[in-house]
Design a protein around this motif. Structure first.
Motif, PDB file in Angstrom:
ATOM      1  N   ALA A 369       0.827  -1.205   0.000  1.00 50.07           N
ATOM      2  CA  ALA A 369       0.000   0.000   0.000  1.00 50.07           C
ATOM      3  C   ALA A 369       0.861   1.256   0.000  1.00 50.07           C
ATOM      4  O   ALA A 369       0.569   2.230  -0.712  1.00 50.07           O
ATOM      5  CB  ALA A 369      -0.927  -0.006   1.210  1.00 50.07           C
ATOM      6  N   ILE A 370       1.941   1.242   0.797  1.00 51.29           N
ATOM      7  CA  ILE A 370       2.851   2.392   0.829  1.00 51.29           C
ATOM      8  C   ILE A 370       3.441   2.635  -0.556  1.00 51.29           C
ATOM      9  O   ILE A 370       3.477   3.771  -1.060  1.00 51.29           O
ATOM     10  CB  ILE A 370       3.972   2.164   1.867  1.00 51.29           C
ATOM     11  N   ASP A 371       3.892   1.561  -1.192  1.00 55.20           N
ATOM     12  CA  ASP A 371       4.547   1.710  -2.485  1.00 55.20           C
ATOM     13  C   ASP A 371       3.594   2.153  -3.589  1.00 55.20           C
ATOM     14  O   ASP A 371       4.005   2.801  -4.556  1.00 55.20           O
ATOM     15  CB  ASP A 371       5.219   0.393  -2.887  1.00 55.20           C
ATOM     16  N   SER A 372       2.313   1.804  -3.449  1.00 55.68           N
ATOM     17  CA  SER A 372       1.343   2.154  -4.499  1.00 55.68           C
ATOM     18  C   SER A 372       0.703   3.512  -4.283  1.00 55.68           C
ATOM     19  O   SER A 372       0.021   4.028  -5.172  1.00 55.68           O
ATOM     20  CB  SER A 372       0.265   1.086  -4.595  1.00 55.68           C
ATOM     21  N   PHE A 373       0.891   4.114  -3.125  1.00 55.08           N
ATOM     22  CA  PHE A 373       0.245   5.390  -2.822  1.00 55.08           C
ATOM     23  C   PHE A 373       0.796   6.504  -3.704  1.00 55.08           C
ATOM     24  O   PHE A 373       2.009   6.658  -3.855  1.00 55.08           O
ATOM     25  CB  PHE A 373       0.436   5.759  -1.355  1.00 55.08           C
ATOM     26  N   GLY A 374      -0.099   7.291  -4.292  1.00 51.82           N
ATOM     27  CA  GLY A 374       0.306   8.451  -5.065  1.00 51.82           C
ATOM     28  C   GLY A 374       0.794   8.128  -6.462  1.00 51.82           C
ATOM     29  O   GLY A 374       1.353   9.001  -7.138  1.00 51.82           O
ATOM     30  N   ILE A 375       0.629   6.884  -6.902  1.00 57.65           N
ATOM     31  CA  ILE A 375       1.071   6.491  -8.242  1.00 57.65           C
ATOM     32  C   ILE A 375      -0.152   6.459  -9.155  1.00 57.65           C
ATOM     33  O   ILE A 375      -1.148   5.783  -8.868  1.00 57.65           O
ATOM     34  CB  ILE A 375       1.758   5.114  -8.214  1.00 57.65           C
ATOM     35  N   ASN A 376      -0.079   7.198 -10.246  1.00 56.73           N
ATOM     36  CA  ASN A 376      -1.201   7.238 -11.203  1.00 56.73           C
ATOM     37  C   ASN A 376      -1.235   5.983 -12.063  1.00 56.73           C
ATOM     38  O   ASN A 376      -0.212   5.436 -12.413  1.00 56.73           O
ATOM     39  CB  ASN A 376      -1.075   8.475 -12.106  1.00 56.73           C
TER      40      ASN A 376
END
Length: 376
Positions: A369-376
């Motif tokens: 979840a941390i790694d995917s946050f803010g990625i379009n």
């Protein structure tokens, strides 16, 4: 009894006499003025005059008046410590010296004439702590567990408390252990058996496959680390952020065989991480904390060297052939190479044994979840 104007004149003359190194006249004038003292009476001056005359009880009475007015007066705390020391009360002396040192460390000014007394007080504290530790061990005895030895070192100031302080993720309730017993990880034995073969693989690739361990990631601020971009601490990856480094892995079958014995964690985009970690002569990895306390770091020797050591908390150990380390890198740790040769270890991470399987899965999802946050 002197009137207000007479008292002010006596104080002025008393201070002048003290500055002129005439403590007898200074004390006489200030004693007389003290009878009608106001809020601004210079109790420190009277205390110094009495001290210079050897009137320790009178000096202490004056210093106590100053400390009643200002409990954090660095000069008064230092002189009170000095008086307690001279009056044969070392524990009280140490407490006042320590209070003065604490105030000085917090930014309170130290009167220039008392700078030497502050240095003396710090030395007195250190010496008393040594005497205190020796006294405790004499009374308690030498037959103590490692935990009790450490407890006494903490009590006497010989050691300090080091606790988990991960920079990203903290899992509560875990034991605060610096090093783990390697006997609890039997899969380390076959890995250690492969150390000579790994050393041969390293010697064949000593000039290839290494990169600085501390690097600047794109679109992120550069880390404030003196080893940034330097080969003083370098890495030769076999697994990096969950991906196999195929060229390095294919060239080092013994190392990959060794890693096959370890229960490497698998978190997409994060783990495993496994590498040869090389520390060149003269290099130092400054004290720091790892990112999370849910893992342990393992070191298996590949090429040991004299003068190389690892400190975790208060425990400092040297890498030796045939000995592995398993430690919690969320505790402050640092590494040194003070010798003439490079040191190389196989470094990898494992789950902490106290983390149950369901929480390991949840932690993996958290980092996804941390790694995917803010990625379009």
């Amino acid at each position: 009894m002197a009137g207000p104007s007479d008292a002010h004149r006596a104080i002025s003359e008393g201070l002048a006499a003290l500055q002129a190194r005439d403590p007898a006249r200074a004390a006489a004038l200030l004693r007389d003025a003290a009878a009608s003292a106001g809020e601004d009476f210079p109790w420190m001056a009277l205390g110094n005059a009495e001290l210079a005359l050897g009137n320790l009880d009178a000096a202490e009475t004056a210093i106590d008046r100053e400390l009643k007015r200002d409990t954090r007066d660095v000069g008064a705390l230092l002189v009170k410590g000095h008086l307690r020391e001279r009056l044969g009360d070392p524990r009280a002396a140490s407490s006042f010296y320590q209070a003065a040192a604490n105030q000085a460390a917090a930014g309170s000014p130290v009167p220039p004439p008392l700078a030497g007394l502050l240095t003396h007080g710090q030395r007195f504290i250190a010496a008393l702590q040594g005497d205190y530790g020796a006294h405790l061990r004499e009374v308690v005895g030498d037959v103590l567990s490692p935990a009790m030895r450490e407890a006494i070192d903490l009590l006497t100031g010989k050691s300090q408390v080091y606790l988990q302080h991960p920079s990203v993720f903290y899992y509560p309730g875990l034991p605060q252990k610096w090093f783990y017993e390697t006997a609890d990880f039997p899969w380390l034995e076959p890995m250690l058996d492969l150390s000579p073969a790994m050393r041969n693989e390293y010697l064949a690739r000593v000039e290839s496959g290494f990169e600085p361990y501390v690097q600047h990631r794109a679109n992120r601020p550069a880390p404030n680390n003196p080893l940034l971009g330097k080969m003083d601490w370098s890495a030769h990856y076999f697994w990096q952020d969950g991906s196999l480094v195929e060229g390095n892995a294919a060239a080092c079958p013994a190392t990959m065989q060794a890693l096959g014995h370890a229960p490497l964690p698998h978190v997409p985009g994060r783990a495993p991480n496994a590498l040869w970690s090389r520390l060149l002569p003269g290099a130092r990895i400054a004290p720091h904390y790892g990112m999370l306390n849910t893992r342990l770091i393992c070191h298996v020797p590949v090429k040991t060297a004299p003068g190389c050591s690892l400190r975790v908390g208060n425990d400092r150990r040297e890498w030796t052939d045939g000995t592995a380390f398993v430690f919690d890198d969320s505790i402050e740790h640092e590494a040194f190479n003070t010798g003439p040769e490079s040191r190389v270890i196989l470094l990898f991470e494992i789950w902490r044994p106290e983390i149950p399987p369901e929480d390991r899965e949840a932690i993996a999802r958290i980092f996804q979840a941390i790694d995917s946050f803010g990625i379009n």
